[in-house]
Design an enzyme around this catalytic site. Structure first.
Site, PDB file in Angstrom:
ATOM      1  N   GLU A 108       0.763  -1.141  -0.023  1.00 55.38           N
ATOM      2  CA  GLU A 108      -0.028   0.025   0.133  1.00 55.38           C
ATOM      3  C   GLU A 108       0.886   1.367   0.011  1.00 55.38           C
ATOM      4  OE1 GLU A 108      -3.160  -0.251   3.283  1.00 55.38           O
ATOM      5  OE2 GLU A 108      -2.035  -2.109   3.578  1.00 55.38           O
ATOM      6  N   LYS A 110       2.083   4.486   1.210  1.00 51.59           N
ATOM      7  CA  LYS A 110       2.353   5.318   2.677  1.00 51.59           C
ATOM      8  C   LYS A 110       1.857   6.541   2.389  1.00 51.59           C
ATOM      9  CE  LYS A 110       5.471   5.589   6.598  1.00 51.59           C
ATOM     10  NZ  LYS A 110       4.986   6.886   6.903  1.00 51.59           N
ATOM     11  N   ASP A 112       1.322  10.479   3.331  1.00 54.88           N
ATOM     12  CA  ASP A 112       1.819  11.313   4.191  1.00 54.88           C
ATOM     13  C   ASP A 112       0.914  12.267   5.086  1.00 54.88           C
ATOM     14  OD1 ASP A 112       3.848  12.671   5.789  1.00 54.88           O
ATOM     15  OD2 ASP A 112       4.619  13.824   3.945  1.00 54.88           O
ATOM     16  N   TYR A 226      -7.131   2.115   6.101  1.00 54.96           N
ATOM     17  CA  TYR A 226      -6.265   0.992   5.762  1.00 54.96           C
ATOM     18  C   TYR A 226      -6.290  -0.254   6.775  1.00 54.96           C
ATOM     19  CZ  TYR A 226      -3.339   3.344   9.085  1.00 54.96           C
ATOM     20  OH  TYR A 226      -2.992   3.917  10.360  1.00 54.96           O
ATOM     21  N   LYS A 315      10.864   3.232   2.692  1.00 51.30           N
ATOM     22  CA  LYS A 315      10.723   4.687   2.438  1.00 51.30           C
ATOM     23  C   LYS A 315      11.543   5.318   1.024  1.00 51.30           C
ATOM     24  CE  LYS A 315       9.496   7.375   5.195  1.00 51.30           C
ATOM     25  NZ  LYS A 315       9.577   7.819   6.526  1.00 51.30           N
ATOM     26  N   CYS A 409      11.753  49.839  -1.538  1.00 51.23           N
ATOM     27  CA  CYS A 409      11.422  48.870  -2.657  1.00 51.23           C
ATOM     28  C   CYS A 409      12.829  48.741  -3.461  1.00 51.23           C
ATOM     29  CB  CYS A 409      10.580  49.466  -3.614  1.00 51.23           C
ATOM     30  SG  CYS A 409      10.239  48.578  -5.165  1.00 51.23           S
ATOM     31  N   CYS A 412      12.475  50.685  -7.006  1.00 51.56           N
ATOM     32  CA  CYS A 412      12.224  52.200  -6.997  1.00 51.56           C
ATOM     33  C   CYS A 412      12.449  52.837  -5.858  1.00 51.56           C
ATOM     34  CB  CYS A 412      10.549  52.644  -7.390  1.00 51.56           C
ATOM     35  SG  CYS A 412       9.186  52.304  -6.135  1.00 51.56           S
ATOM     36  N   CYS A 427       5.087  47.538  -1.988  1.00 47.21           N
ATOM     37  CA  CYS A 427       5.481  48.627  -2.412  1.00 47.21           C
ATOM     38  C   CYS A 427       4.316  49.337  -3.165  1.00 47.21           C
ATOM     39  CB  CYS A 427       6.560  48.710  -3.601  1.00 47.21           C
ATOM     40  SG  CYS A 427       6.884  50.178  -4.666  1.00 47.21           S
ATOM     41  N   CYS A 432       6.065  52.109  -9.990  1.00 51.36           N
ATOM     42  CA  CYS A 432       6.999  51.282  -9.820  1.00 51.36           C
ATOM     43  C   CYS A 432       7.534  50.529 -11.030  1.00 51.36           C
ATOM     44  CB  CYS A 432       6.835  50.372  -8.561  1.00 51.36           C
ATOM     45  SG  CYS A 432       8.270  49.201  -8.357  1.00 51.36           S
TER      46      CYS A 432
END
Length: 668
Positions: A108, A110, A112, A226, A315, A409, A412, A427, A432
């Site tokens: 199966e 795995k 996360d 599962y 893994k 910024c 500019c 900004c 700009c």
């Protein structure tokens, strides 16, 4: 009798939810479901004595004061990890020594996510607890009730057709957030100055730990189940494979990629198959769980102090890697937001060379204490976008100067500001150059007007020559203007000019997307265009008219309304109207040849983009979807199709190549 009426509506809605969220096969429209749901709400309000815990109306609760600890009735063990084929073979050899015949295995993916134990008594969901340390977890029942893949009452889909089934059972599963939902959540949180999650697992965990369960309900969470411990349901399954089939019959969602194999070589091949194919999935998976199939063999093998001897987790190679942070560059986006980007020593990560990674915002830099010159750990968030996740603890780190966010910024030199409720620096100079160029780049992007041959380097040259400043200036350019650019000859100039002119015929939704209205992307633009027949109708709509549209809301409505009241924007729109743009919703002239048909597109088409193919389908009354289900009418497969093609073949959905599709829409 009113009690029976409420029960029938409740059972019908639960069946609809099972088909939609577990089978991915909706049997009614959203409108029909919502209408029936509202009827149930009204009846339960009038007759509260008939409200039951398994009613769909009970999925969203109130605000909790905290989560109570709960001791698991059955311990949730950890798994030992293996990292290569040799380790898997050694694990299998130890098992094989105990038995005279070959030992079957179940493989199966795995997931996360977060392990959860769900308890059902007489078929009713009564409690959901986090894994915790495997012995004690936290009771988050109210939040779990908001996840529609978790049935509030079990239905047997086979044993007693359409009747309530009443086993006592504890099931274990993994709560996860799809990658696409994770990206949307982070984009929304960035816009609103809220917390950005590192990965889908953290986002799922953060969503489950909300004290207000209505917030959890708004997050797109799901669950793969599962295993199950069956206490009262007649004869129990004899193998893990049969127990998965049993779980499915109880109405739970299981992962479709489970495989029964004869021996460890079959398991190793399964791991190899998914090492790269997993990136095509819309959920994160970090390995494969391999279990002995027969329960009597599992019982004979037993457990160590922390893990079962009859199971192991393979893994996948780590998708995190260490590299050197060389610099932090600052980018200015079309909204004026200044974002930090990590410049890295190039390193291979998840199949590609990475030299830049996201740092999200300056609060994230402060939280991580990132300093130029650090060794940092990077990974691909949701296995897509490289990002810095941690600074390596080294002595040299503390000798490096702390990073100081900019005050001005970078383009500019205007003073940067923090907007109320947001973490980004902005900004706010409307002139700009970086903001103006970002808007121009977005205008020509695939998501917006999709103009070929005009990229950032071309835009930079056009801007520096004073030929373009706003998107409308693209349409005033002449063939001769393009010849003024470096390395541009006759053919390139012709292609650039023609591509810009052809974009005038793009759908109104593309035009609205390209305008860079605050919080209006592709999906919101399509919602607007489906509601209004022309750009003028959108411009003249009141905040109230906009806010009541499903999928818009007050914040977005205000942004749209204000955009079309800005003098510069008004002037730009008026100029577009003089340039032969089609600012009406041409979809109102669509035919109904494909009415009732749903299409899914996968792979690359030669004659058009997938967006263009989708527009052609909609023009003929059809619908497009991003996922394949039994409800799908056709899958259009171009070159290098993804996993959608595999699912279509498995479900028996009709598959069309590009030539077949063109014939279907009358363009063959």
């Amino acid at each position: 009798m009113i009690e029976n009426k409420i029960k029938n509506i409740r059972d019908t809605l639960n069946k609809y939810a099972y088909n939609y969220y577990v089978l991915d096969n909706p049997i009614v429209s959203d409108f029909e479901y919502d209408t029936l749901y509202k009827e149930l709400e009204a009846l339960e309000k009038e007759y509260p004595q008939f409200v039951t815990p398994d009613s769909p109306t009970q999925r969203v609760g109130g605000i909790s004061t905290g989560f109570k600890e709960h001791k698991h009735k059955y311990r949730l063990y950890s798994l030992d990890n293996t990292y290569n084929a040799d380790e898997l073979r050694k694990w299998y050899e130890r098992i094989q020594k105990e038995f005279s015949e070959k030992v079957e295995l179940v493989c199966e993916l795995k997931i996360d996510g977060l392990a959860i134990a769900l308890t059902y008594h007489d078929g009713l969901f009564i409690q959901g607890v986090t894994r915790g340390d495997g012995i004690i977890g936290e009771d988050i029942t109210q939040n779990l009730k908001t996840i529609k893949a978790i049935p509030l009452r079990l239905f047997s889909t086979e044993f007693e057709k359409d009747k309530i089934f009443n086993p006592d059972v504890e099931v274990r599963g993994e709560i996860y957030m799809p990658k696409t939902s994770f990206e949307k959540l982070n984009e929304e949180n960035l816009r609103n100055g809220e917390k950005v999650f590192a990965n889908p697992r953290n986002a799922a965990a953060g969503s489950l730990r909300q004290l207000d369960s209505s917030i959890t309900a708004k997050r797109d969470l799901s669950m793969f189940t599962y295993t199950a411990i069956i206490e009262k349901a007649g004869e129990s399954p004899k193998t893990h494979w049969d127990s998965i089939q049993y779980i499915k019959k109880l109405g739970f969602k299981t992962n479709p990629h489970i495989r029964l194999v004869d021996d460890i070589e079959g398991a190793i091949q399964f791991c190899k198959d998914w090492e790269t194919k997993r990136f095509e999935l819309d959920y994160a998976t970090d390995g494969v769980v391999i279990k002995v199939n027969r329960f009597d063999y599992q019982n004979e093998l037993g457990f160590t102090s922390r893990a079962p001897k009859w199971a192991t987790a393979f893994k996948f190679p780590p998708e995190e890697i260490s590299t050197r942070l060389l610099d932090i560059e600052l980018g200015v986006g079309k909204t004026g937001a200044v974002t930090p980007v990590a410049v890295l020593e190039p390193v291979n990560l998840a199949g590609s060379v990475v030299s830049r990674a996201s740092l999200h915002n300056f609060d994230e830099i402060k939280r991580l204490d990132v300093r130029i010159g650090d060794r940092v750990l990077i990974k691909k968030a949701a296995e897509i976008i490289p990002k810095v996740i941690k600074v390596s603890d080294t002595d040299e780190h503390f000798n490096l100067p702390e990073y100081v966010p900019p005050y001005e910024c970078p383009e500019c030199c205007s003073k940067l500001v923090v907007r109320d409720g947001e973490v980004n620096l902005y900004c706010e100079n409307p002139e700009c150059p970086a903001v103006l160029k970002a808007k121009l780049e977005y205008w020509v992007s695939k998501e917006a007007m999709d103009i070929d041959f005009i990229g950032p380097s071309v835009i930079a040259q056009l801007f520096s020559l004073g030929l373009v400043r706003t998107p409308v200036d693209f349409y005033k350019l002449t063939y001769e203007d393009f010849l003024k650019l470096d390395l541009v000859k006759d053919k390139s100039a012709t292609n650039m000019y023609n591509s810009i002119q052809e974009s005038k015929m793009k759908p109104l939704s593309k035009f609205v997307t390209a305008l860079s209205i605050k919080m209006v992307g592709k999906e919101t633009a399509e919602i607007l265009v489906n509601e209004f027949e022309s750009l003028n109708d959108i411009i003249n709509a009141s905040i109230e008219d906009l806010a009541k549209i499903d999928g818009i809301g007050d914040k977005i409505a205000n942004g749209i309304y204000e955009f079309f009241r800005d003098e510069k924007n008004i002037k730009m729109i008026e100029e577009f109207k003089t340039l032969d743009f089609k600012l009406e919703n041409v979809m109102q002239n669509k035919t109904n040849e494909l009415e009732g048909q749903t299409f899914v597109l996968t792979g690359t088409l030669n004659s058009m983009t997938r967006d263009e193919a989708g527009d052609k389908i909609k023009m003929k009354g059809g619908k497009t979807s991003s996922s394949v289900s039994k409800k799908t009418s056709y899958v259009i497969a171009g070159a290098n199709p993804g996993s959608k093609l595999d699912k279509a073949e498995k479900l028996g959905v009709i598959i069309l190549n590009e030539e077949d599709f063109l014939k279907l829409i009358g363009e063959g």
